[in-house]
Scaffold this motif. Structure first.
Motif, PDB file in Angstrom:
ATOM      1  N   GLU A 161      95.166  11.378  31.304  1.00  0.00           N
ATOM      2  CA  GLU A 161      96.060  12.332  30.666  1.00  0.00           C
ATOM      3  C   GLU A 161      97.362  12.427  31.454  1.00  0.00           C
ATOM      4  N   GLN A 162      98.439  12.789  30.757  1.00  0.00           N
ATOM      5  CA  GLN A 162      99.719  12.995  31.415  1.00  0.00           C
ATOM      6  C   GLN A 162      99.802  14.416  31.990  1.00  0.00           C
ATOM      7  N   PRO A 163     100.592  14.626  33.053  1.00  0.00           N
ATOM      8  CA  PRO A 163     101.435  13.658  33.761  1.00  0.00           C
ATOM      9  C   PRO A 163     100.702  12.884  34.859  1.00  0.00           C
ATOM     10  N   SER A 164      99.397  13.148  35.018  1.00  0.00           N
ATOM     11  CA  SER A 164      98.632  12.469  36.059  1.00  0.00           C
ATOM     12  C   SER A 164      98.690  10.951  35.909  1.00  0.00           C
ATOM     13  N   ARG A 165      98.675  10.474  34.664  1.00  0.00           N
ATOM     14  CA  ARG A 165      98.705   9.026  34.449  1.00  0.00           C
ATOM     15  C   ARG A 165      99.971   8.408  35.036  1.00  0.00           C
ATOM     16  N   ASP A 166     101.123   9.002  34.710  1.00  0.00           N
ATOM     17  CA  ASP A 166     102.373   8.462  35.233  1.00  0.00           C
ATOM     18  C   ASP A 166     102.432   8.587  36.753  1.00  0.00           C
ATOM     19  N   ALA A 167     101.911   9.693  37.292  1.00  0.00           N
ATOM     20  CA  ALA A 167     101.919   9.867  38.741  1.00  0.00           C
ATOM     21  C   ALA A 167     101.059   8.807  39.421  1.00  0.00           C
ATOM     22  N   THR A 168      99.895   8.538  38.848  1.00  0.00           N
ATOM     23  CA  THR A 168      98.999   7.538  39.424  1.00  0.00           C
ATOM     24  C   THR A 168      99.633   6.153  39.395  1.00  0.00           C
ATOM     25  N   LEU A 169     100.203   5.786  38.255  1.00  0.00           N
ATOM     26  CA  LEU A 169     100.831   4.469  38.140  1.00  0.00           C
ATOM     27  C   LEU A 169     102.087   4.377  39.004  1.00  0.00           C
ATOM     28  N   THR A 170     102.808   5.492  39.175  1.00  0.00           N
ATOM     29  CA  THR A 170     103.974   5.508  40.062  1.00  0.00           C
ATOM     30  C   THR A 170     103.551   5.268  41.504  1.00  0.00           C
ATOM     31  N   ALA A 171     102.477   5.922  41.924  1.00  0.00           N
ATOM     32  CA  ALA A 171     101.979   5.724  43.281  1.00  0.00           C
ATOM     33  C   ALA A 171     101.552   4.277  43.500  1.00  0.00           C
ATOM     34  N   LEU A 172     100.882   3.706  42.515  1.00  0.00           N
ATOM     35  CA  LEU A 172     100.441   2.313  42.634  1.00  0.00           C
ATOM     36  C   LEU A 172     101.628   1.365  42.715  1.00  0.00           C
ATOM     37  N   ALA A 173     102.634   1.590  41.874  1.00  0.00           N
ATOM     38  CA  ALA A 173     103.804   0.707  41.878  1.00  0.00           C
ATOM     39  C   ALA A 173     104.564   0.814  43.196  1.00  0.00           C
ATOM     40  N   ALA A 174     104.684   2.033  43.719  1.00  0.00           N
ATOM     41  CA  ALA A 174     105.383   2.217  44.990  1.00  0.00           C
ATOM     42  C   ALA A 174     104.633   1.550  46.131  1.00  0.00           C
ATOM     43  N   ARG A 175     103.321   1.573  46.046  1.00  0.00           N
ATOM     44  CA  ARG A 175     102.505   0.958  47.093  1.00  0.00           C
ATOM     45  C   ARG A 175     102.621  -0.552  47.059  1.00  0.00           C
TER      46      ARG A 175
END
Length: 342
Positions: A161-175
């Protein structure tokens, strides 16, 4: 060489000059577990409960902390007494709570269970109208700390669910696949927008939002994937353990871990190594939390640079110890307890 005198077998990128580097940062669920103090009776007949820190990602952080690792969680609670309790419990377990923030207007989740050993432990999640841990937002993240962590652990629930989904994918992309990035496949169909789910039979088109595309996005950033047979089916479409592990490797992870319940665990890595180990026999009291203990021990073994079979046996032993105890978080074993089982 790493602790224990063994040579590293995993290519762990360890950023230099990070004064605040964590061994493990876990991002995902948190809540209060209210577990019955009577076993073998339905919830309607339970007379007393124990209160415990809960939530899968949080339990993984606790498990790794018990094994001597420096850990933190990224999650959210309600602005209520249960939220206060969770902060206190995290600190008592030695888990850093600096990224555990409050959400006004949403209650801290509570989870009840029934305990029918050896293999029936129904869960009742109270996460309405929405769980605060699904309100993690991308702009709140300390991306520098996420990148610096030796292990970053995220879950499938965080994609639901949003916004957790975007936060999770943002963290992964930054990593950007730095260090060890673990995707706990963590499939909980009740947390996704409702569709026609039958156990062991996921169908395309059955959900308002299909989970698999989001799982595939996360896998593209992960170096390790961990899940049971149903979770692997959601992620890859394959339910056969070996086929599922190979498909996870095909999606770019370096290590695939498939938990097979009473058949033990199968692990394959990108170097062609494999390990399949049986479960540790114990008298099961409460099977809930065993997978989280496995996860914390998996992080510990990977960071220690152990060979694959040793990691799997150690993680299996940690999970078995928790299965033999009532609680989850407070049941997580210390190193000497795991060694005694081994």
């Amino acid at each position: 060489m790493d602790q224990g005198g063994t040579e590293r077998v995993w290519p762990v990128s360890e950023p230099q000059g990070q004064q605040d580097q964590f061994d493990v940062i876990a991002m995902g669920r948190i809540g209060v577990d209210l577990y019955p103090l009577q076993t073998g009776v339905p919830l309607a007949e339970v007379e007393s409960f124990g209160k415990f820190l809960g939530g899968s990602a949080t339990n993984v952080a606790v498990a790794a902390a018990r094994l001597g690792r420096r850990t933190a969680v990224i999650t959210r609670t309600g602005a209520d007494p249960f939220g206060t309790y969770l902060h206190q419990a995290l600190r008592e377990f030695g888990v850093d709570d600096r990224w555990v923030t409050e959400v006004a207007g949403l209650p801290t989740p509570v989870t009840f269970c029934e305990i029918f050993p050896p293999d029936d432990f129904p869960l009742y999640f109270y996460r309405q109208p929405k769980a605060p841990d699904l309100e993690i937002r991308p702009d709140e993240l300390d991306l520098q700390a996420v990148r610096a962590a030796r292990v970053f652990w995220m879950t499938g629930t965080g994609l639901s669910e949003q916004p957790s989904r975007d936060a999770t994918l943002t963290a992964l992309a930054a990593r950007d696949r730095a260090g060890l990035t673990v995707f706990d496949l963590d499939w909980r169909p009740t947390f996704w927008k409702k569709g026609a789910w039958k156990k062991g039979a996921w169908k395309k088109g059955a959900w308002n939002e299909e989970p698999r595309p989001y799982y595939e996005q996360a896998l593209a950033h992960a170096t390790v994937a961990v899940g049971n047979l149903e979770e692997c089916e959601i992620a890859t479409g394959a339910r056969d353990p070996l086929d599922a592990a190979r498909k996870l490797l095909d999606r770019g992870v370096e290590l695939a871990v498939v938990k097979q319940g009473p058949k033990g665990v199968l692990a394959l890595n990108s170097k062609g190594e494999s390990a399949e180990v049986p479960p540790v026999p114990v008298e099961v009291v409460n099977g809930l939390g065993a997978g989280d203990a496995f996860g914390g021990a998996l992080c510990h073994g990977l960071l220690a640079g152990w060979e694959l079979e040793r990691i799997m046996r150690y993680a299996n032993a940690a999970g078995a110890i928790v299965a033999s105890r009532l609680a989850c978080s407070s049941a997580m074993p210390y190193p000497h307890e795991v060694e005694a089982v081994l």
